[in-house]
Design an enzyme around this catalytic site. Structure first.
Site, PDB file in Angstrom:
ATOM      1  N   THR A  62       0.827  -1.214   0.000  1.00  0.00           N
ATOM      2  CA  THR A  62       0.000   0.000   0.000  1.00  0.00           C
ATOM      3  C   THR A  62       0.862   1.265   0.000  1.00  0.00           C
ATOM      4  O   THR A  62       0.338   2.367  -0.141  1.00  0.00           O
ATOM      5  CB  THR A  62      -0.935   0.044   1.235  1.00  0.00           C
ATOM      6  OG1 THR A  62      -0.135  -0.142   2.412  1.00  0.00           O
ATOM      7  CG2 THR A  62      -1.986  -1.034   1.171  1.00  0.00           C
ATOM      8  N   TYR A 170      -7.011  -7.856  11.177  1.00  0.00           N
ATOM      9  CA  TYR A 170      -6.271  -6.653  11.563  1.00  0.00           C
ATOM     10  C   TYR A 170      -6.265  -6.476  13.079  1.00  0.00           C
ATOM     11  O   TYR A 170      -5.202  -6.359  13.698  1.00  0.00           O
ATOM     12  CB  TYR A 170      -6.912  -5.448  10.881  1.00  0.00           C
ATOM     13  CG  TYR A 170      -6.217  -4.122  11.113  1.00  0.00           C
ATOM     14  CD1 TYR A 170      -4.966  -3.866  10.574  1.00  0.00           C
ATOM     15  CD2 TYR A 170      -6.835  -3.120  11.849  1.00  0.00           C
ATOM     16  CE1 TYR A 170      -4.347  -2.640  10.777  1.00  0.00           C
ATOM     17  CE2 TYR A 170      -6.228  -1.889  12.050  1.00  0.00           C
ATOM     18  CZ  TYR A 170      -4.981  -1.656  11.510  1.00  0.00           C
ATOM     19  OH  TYR A 170      -4.368  -0.439  11.713  1.00  0.00           O
ATOM     20  N   TYR A 184       8.630 -10.489  24.437  1.00  0.00           N
ATOM     21  CA  TYR A 184      10.064 -10.246  24.189  1.00  0.00           C
ATOM     22  C   TYR A 184      10.653  -9.293  25.246  1.00  0.00           C
ATOM     23  O   TYR A 184      11.819  -9.416  25.622  1.00  0.00           O
ATOM     24  CB  TYR A 184      10.290  -9.694  22.774  1.00  0.00           C
ATOM     25  CG  TYR A 184      10.501 -10.798  21.759  1.00  0.00           C
ATOM     26  CD1 TYR A 184       9.424 -11.525  21.278  1.00  0.00           C
ATOM     27  CD2 TYR A 184      11.777 -11.150  21.314  1.00  0.00           C
ATOM     28  CE1 TYR A 184       9.602 -12.554  20.359  1.00  0.00           C
ATOM     29  CE2 TYR A 184      11.964 -12.171  20.401  1.00  0.00           C
ATOM     30  CZ  TYR A 184      10.876 -12.868  19.921  1.00  0.00           C
ATOM     31  OH  TYR A 184      11.070 -13.893  19.035  1.00  0.00           O
ATOM     32  N   THR A 200      -6.103   8.710  11.744  1.00  0.00           N
ATOM     33  CA  THR A 200      -5.147   9.764  11.383  1.00  0.00           C
ATOM     34  C   THR A 200      -5.296  10.081   9.897  1.00  0.00           C
ATOM     35  O   THR A 200      -5.546   9.170   9.094  1.00  0.00           O
ATOM     36  CB  THR A 200      -3.718   9.275  11.685  1.00  0.00           C
ATOM     37  OG1 THR A 200      -3.663   8.909  13.070  1.00  0.00           O
ATOM     38  CG2 THR A 200      -2.681  10.346  11.419  1.00  0.00           C
TER      39      THR A 200
END
Ligand code: NAD
Ligand code: UDP
Ligand code: UDP
Length: 343
Positions: A62, A170, A184, A200
């Site tokens: 994209t 998603y 992690y 945004t």
């Protein structure tokens, strides 16, 4: 005859943007995955303008090369066309991990690939961060709150997500990515940052990205109907891209390692937003109501008290000012393209 760059006449030599010269100990090697996309390319601009060495890793799904083309000839910049689902070995100090399609039509185009990008892609970036002892920031999303049952949403809300709906590749992908970041951190001491980004907008949004801001502006500028999905009572809160970039930068450079909302709490129903875009573009377009999409969150507004308190960050650009700049941008895209039919 072969011409090297040096042998080109100066008026045809590639333009190289001036950036500050940082001393070796202040200049960082920074990886931006998804750096050819909308948000990533603005972040790259900020990091380059600070004088750092920036490597973009992007598969151009994209993203577009033209978003970062103004850096191609700069010695501090490097674009690696690469898919983050494959391992990669680089030496860096910081990783901004953005790679992931972000608009519903794009992330639903190939849901299996979207989930691989969030899971395998984030795993690879965490493996890289662990190996080179880099700090890593994940761009998570307000979507992890799903169709929220609390309003506005603060970071301690766990969310209301359908695990098997059309948005789940998603939403759940980003939720797993956040979990991997914590694993992690806890198991391998990888320094992590997690930004939960709310809607945004700004220049360089993909015109066919299908998000409401680009759709409404492009429709309004062409006198076409503004397509509201459902009755338009659902709400969103919109932030201008420069505020987000400042927030990501502030978060990376702060030692807070919990999730932080970054967004502008200015909230609109989609019906109000369509009227607002019509007013700003002085458009005579009609508003057309189409079918509601499945699992569309009914309301969304960030609680940004944490970002204000911890980072001293809050959005600075009023929505109207940001929209005016974005309308100018899409007008120039239309002037070049002729016609755009939004997704
Ligand atoms: P975008 O689609 O413009 O950018 C995503 C970039 O990632 C593109 O350049 C794309 O080519 C690249 N990419 C996708 N899959 C990849 C892969 N497998 N390997 C390498 N590169 C890959 O979207 P954006 O709006 O710039 O979003 C950037 C990040 O911010 C995303 O992680 C998104 O989830 C997050 N985010 C954005 C918003 C928003 O409103 N823009 C809101 C919440 C979260
Ligand atoms: N990885 C990578 N680049 C690196 C280091 C690791 O892409 O510089 C990948 C690695 O291939 C693995 C993932 O990151 O798939 C997780 O790495 P980690 O070392 O945590 O796990 P392991 O390799 O032990 O399974
Ligand atoms: N939307 C709309 N018309 C459009 C595109 C989107 O009414 O042409 C609505 C969509 O249903 C959602 C809101 O606008 O309620 C925001 O959609 P977007 O895709 O921009 O972002 P997200 O749903 O991911 O917040």
């Amino acid at each position: 005859m072969l011409l090297s760059t040096q042998s080109l006449p100066t008026d045809r030599a590639p333009l190289v943007m001036e950036t500050p010269r940082l001393s070796d100990h202040r200049r960082k090697k920074i990886l931006v995955t998804g750096g050819a996309g909308f948000v990533g390319s603005h972040l790259v601009d900020k990091l380059m303008m600070e004088g750092h060495e920036v490597t973009v890793v992007d598969n151009l799904f994209t993203g577009q090369k033209k978003n970062v083309a103004h850096w191609f000839h700069h010695p501090n910049f490097n674009l690696v066309v690469h898919d983050v689902t494959e391992p990669i070995h680089l030496e860096v100090d910081e990783i901004y991990h953005l790679a992931c399609p972000a608009s519903p039509p794009h992330y639903q185009f190939n849901p299996v690939k979207t989930i691989k990008t969030s899971t395998m892609g984030t795993l690879n970036m965490l493996g890289l961060a662990k190996r080179v002892k880099a700090k890593i920031l994940l761009t998570s999303t307000s979507e992890i709150y799903g169709d929220p049952q609390v309003h506005p949403q603060s970071e301690d809300y766990w969310g209301n997500v359908n695990p098997i709906g059309p948005r789940s590749c998603y939403d759940e992908g980003k939720r797993v990515a956040e979990t991997m970041m914590y694993s992690y951190k806890n198991q391998n001491n990888v320094p992590i940052r997690i930004a939960r980004i709310f809607n945004t907008f700004g220049p360089r949004m993909h015109p066919n990205d299908g998000r409401v801001v680009s759709n409404f502006i492009i429709q309004a500028l062409q006198g076409k109907p503004l397509t509201v999905y459902g009755e338009g009572e659902q709400t969103r809160s919109f932030q201008y891209v420069s505020d987000l970039v400042d927030g990501l930068h502030a978060l990376m450079n702060h030692d807070y390692d919990g999730p932080v909302n970054l967004g502008n709490p200015d909230e609109f129903t989609m019906k109000e937003f369509a009227e607002y875009i019509k007013k700003l573009t002085k458009s005579d377009s009609i508003i057309q109501f189409l079918d509601k999409t499945q699992d569309d969150p009914s309301k969304r507004r960030p609680d940004i008290s944490l970002a204000k308190r911890v980072l001293g960050w809050s959005p600075k650009v009023p929505v109207e000012e940001g929209l005016t700049k974005t309308i100018e941008y899409f007008q120039s895209v239309l002037d070049e393209a002729g016609e755009i039919i939004p997704t």
